[in-house]
Enzyme design. Structure first.
Site, mmCIF file in Angstrom:
data_model
loop_
_atom_site.group_PDB
_atom_site.id
_atom_site.type_symbol
_atom_site.label_atom_id
_atom_site.label_comp_id
_atom_site.label_asym_id
_atom_site.label_seq_id
_atom_site.Cartn_x
_atom_site.Cartn_y
_atom_site.Cartn_z
ATOM 1 N N ASP A 5 6.662 9.286 -15.182
ATOM 2 C CA ASP A 5 6.948 10.628 -15.695
ATOM 3 C C ASP A 5 8.412 10.996 -15.434
ATOM 4 O O ASP A 5 8.879 12.051 -15.875
ATOM 5 C CB ASP A 5 5.973 11.679 -15.144
ATOM 6 C CG ASP A 5 6.033 11.812 -13.642
ATOM 7 O OD1 ASP A 5 6.728 11.013 -12.982
ATOM 8 O OD2 ASP A 5 5.361 12.726 -13.104
ATOM 9 N N SER A 6 9.140 10.095 -14.782
ATOM 10 C CA SER A 6 10.595 10.252 -14.674
ATOM 11 C C SER A 6 11.224 10.296 -16.073
ATOM 12 O O SER A 6 12.380 10.690 -16.222
ATOM 13 C CB SER A 6 11.206 9.101 -13.865
ATOM 14 O OG SER A 6 10.755 7.852 -14.359
ATOM 15 N N GLU A 15 0.027 10.987 -8.140
ATOM 16 C CA GLU A 15 0.677 11.318 -6.866
ATOM 17 C C GLU A 15 -0.304 12.024 -5.934
ATOM 18 O O GLU A 15 -1.095 12.862 -6.373
ATOM 19 C CB GLU A 15 1.896 12.211 -7.126
ATOM 20 C CG GLU A 15 2.974 11.512 -7.928
ATOM 21 C CD GLU A 15 4.222 12.360 -8.140
ATOM 22 O OE1 GLU A 15 4.342 13.440 -7.522
ATOM 23 O OE2 GLU A 15 5.085 11.920 -8.929
ATOM 24 N N LYS A 25 -1.186 5.941 -12.799
ATOM 25 C CA LYS A 25 -0.654 6.254 -11.462
ATOM 26 C C LYS A 25 -0.738 7.759 -11.273
ATOM 27 O O LYS A 25 -0.489 8.521 -12.204
ATOM 28 C CB LYS A 25 0.793 5.776 -11.323
ATOM 29 C CG LYS A 25 1.417 6.183 -9.977
ATOM 30 C CD LYS A 25 2.673 5.400 -9.676
ATOM 31 C CE LYS A 25 3.928 5.951 -10.332
ATOM 32 N NZ LYS A 25 4.247 7.359 -9.973
ATOM 33 N N GLU A 60 7.346 6.100 -1.801
ATOM 34 C CA GLU A 60 8.688 6.533 -2.212
ATOM 35 C C GLU A 60 9.377 7.344 -1.119
ATOM 36 O O GLU A 60 8.773 8.249 -0.508
ATOM 37 C CB GLU A 60 8.596 7.399 -3.493
ATOM 38 C CG GLU A 60 9.977 7.941 -3.902
ATOM 39 C CD GLU A 60 10.040 8.519 -5.306
ATOM 40 O OE1 GLU A 60 9.040 8.448 -6.041
ATOM 41 O OE2 GLU A 60 11.119 9.044 -5.662
ATOM 42 N N ASP A 102 1.970 6.931 -15.818
ATOM 43 C CA ASP A 102 1.883 8.068 -14.894
ATOM 44 C C ASP A 102 1.023 9.180 -15.471
ATOM 45 O O ASP A 102 1.136 9.517 -16.661
ATOM 46 C CB ASP A 102 3.286 8.651 -14.659
ATOM 47 C CG ASP A 102 3.834 8.298 -13.292
ATOM 48 O OD1 ASP A 102 3.054 7.919 -12.394
ATOM 49 O OD2 ASP A 102 5.062 8.399 -13.124
HETATM 50 O O1 KIV Z 1 8.088 8.417 -12.511
HETATM 51 C C1 KIV Z 1 8.545 7.382 -12.027
HETATM 52 O O2 KIV Z 1 9.438 6.733 -12.586
HETATM 53 C C2 KIV Z 1 8.014 6.948 -10.746
HETATM 54 C C3 KIV Z 1 8.719 5.844 -10.034
HETATM 55 C C4 KIV Z 1 10.067 6.228 -9.637
HETATM 56 C C5 KIV Z 1 7.911 5.301 -8.910
HETATM 57 O O3 KIV Z 1 7.052 7.473 -10.303
#
Ligand code: KIV
Length: 290
Positions: free
Chosen positions: A67-68, A138, A136, A205, A106
């Site tokens: 989600d970055s 959090e 993924k 992280e 994510d």
């Molecule tokens: O969103 C993302 O890119 C991430 C990574 C930096 C682990 O969660």
């Protein structure tokens, strides 16, 4: 590993031809850690587009549609405004552009925290519409019930603990975690809880190194570090950070290239040729048949 290409005659662009190889699987990733040791570290990078996935895929074990992308692609101030629609669109593109790596997508903020059932609704949409191998999310202890709910229903989950960017408002920023005894105890408890709940791997992280090392030794599932430790079972970076796309990056990023410099120099060369009318030349110009 090599990539071969097929010419798309409609667009004159090259498309990668799938190789006669099986895509890695979540169980294969998990099996890389044998009796607490990963002899062959896991390589993960973020990918957001099909072409990026094509280029990264031969070098990676896992591609993360992080989600970055909110900040990297959309210029948003954090990952919080990222939507499920965005993750689904980019997830599907990355699956289309890859044939070797395990693709993980994510779960965006707000799509899974309310209840395990809400998480299943969002995760099943991601799985069905992207073709990804897993999701993924959090959170540690607080997400353990949700991780168990998803994994028991056939959705592989990668957990993400330590510095969790979706919690930036609660954490008060992006500083490294685990400098106090209370924080250390929480991160260790989070790691154990997600492993116990059935996560197949965990991203750690932005934590002080001894915590990452302790978790890597304590957990039977692979740990994937980002700002954590070289002793983790694998590493992940945001690809654009690693390529040198941004002027400023967190301390834990190593820049392996200068893609920003290259884009800027290339755009300047193009602009110069447009302005002095040397582009397009005869080579790039169509003429009527003689
Ligand atoms: O969103 C993302 O890119 C991430 C990574 C930096 C682990 O969660």
């Amino acid at each position: 590993m090599s990539t071969t290409f097929q010419l798309d005659t409609a667009t004159s662009r090259a498309n990668p031809t799938p190789q006669p190889m099986k895509r890695l699987t979540v169980p294969a990733i998990q099996r890389r850690k044998v009796e607490g040791v990963t002899a062959d570290p896991l390589v993960m990078l973020t990918a957001y587009t099909a072409r990026q996935a094509q280029l990264l895929d031969p070098h990676c074990d896992l591609l993360l549609v992080g989600d970055s992308l909110g900040q990297v692609i959309y210029g948003l101030p954090s990952t919080l405004p990222v939507t499920l629609d965005m993750m689904v669109a980019h997830g599907a593109a990355v699956v289309r552009g890859s044939y070797h790596s395990v693709v993980i997508v994510d779960m965006p903020f707000g799509s899974y925290e309310a209840s395990p059932q809400a998480a299943f609704t969002s995760a099943s949409r991601i799985m069905a519409e992207t073709g990804a191998a897993g999701v993924k999310l959090e959170g540690g202890v607080a997400m353990a019930e949700t991780i168990a709910f998803l994994t028991q229903r056939g959705i592989p989950v990668m957990a993400h603990i330590g510095l969790t960017p979706q919690a930036v408002n609660a954490l008060g920023g992006y500083a490294a975690r685990g400098r106090s005894e209370a924080e250390e105890a929480k991160i260790i408890a989070d790691g154990k809880a997600v492993a116990q709940a059935g996560a197949f791997a965990v991203v750690i992280e932005g934590v002080v190194e001894p915590i990452a090392v302790a978790l890597t030794q304590a957990l039977s599932i692979p740990t994937i570090g980002i700002g954590a430790s070289a002793q983790c079972d694998g590493q992940v970076l945001v690809t654009e950070d690693m390529l040198g796309m941004f002027e400023r990056t967190p301390r834990f990023v190593k820049r392996y290239g200068d893609i920003a410099g290259m884009i800027s120099a290339t755009a300047a060369a193009y602009a110069g040729e447009v302005r002095d009318r040397s582009f397009p030349s005869a080579e790039q110009t169509y003429q009527p048949k003689a």
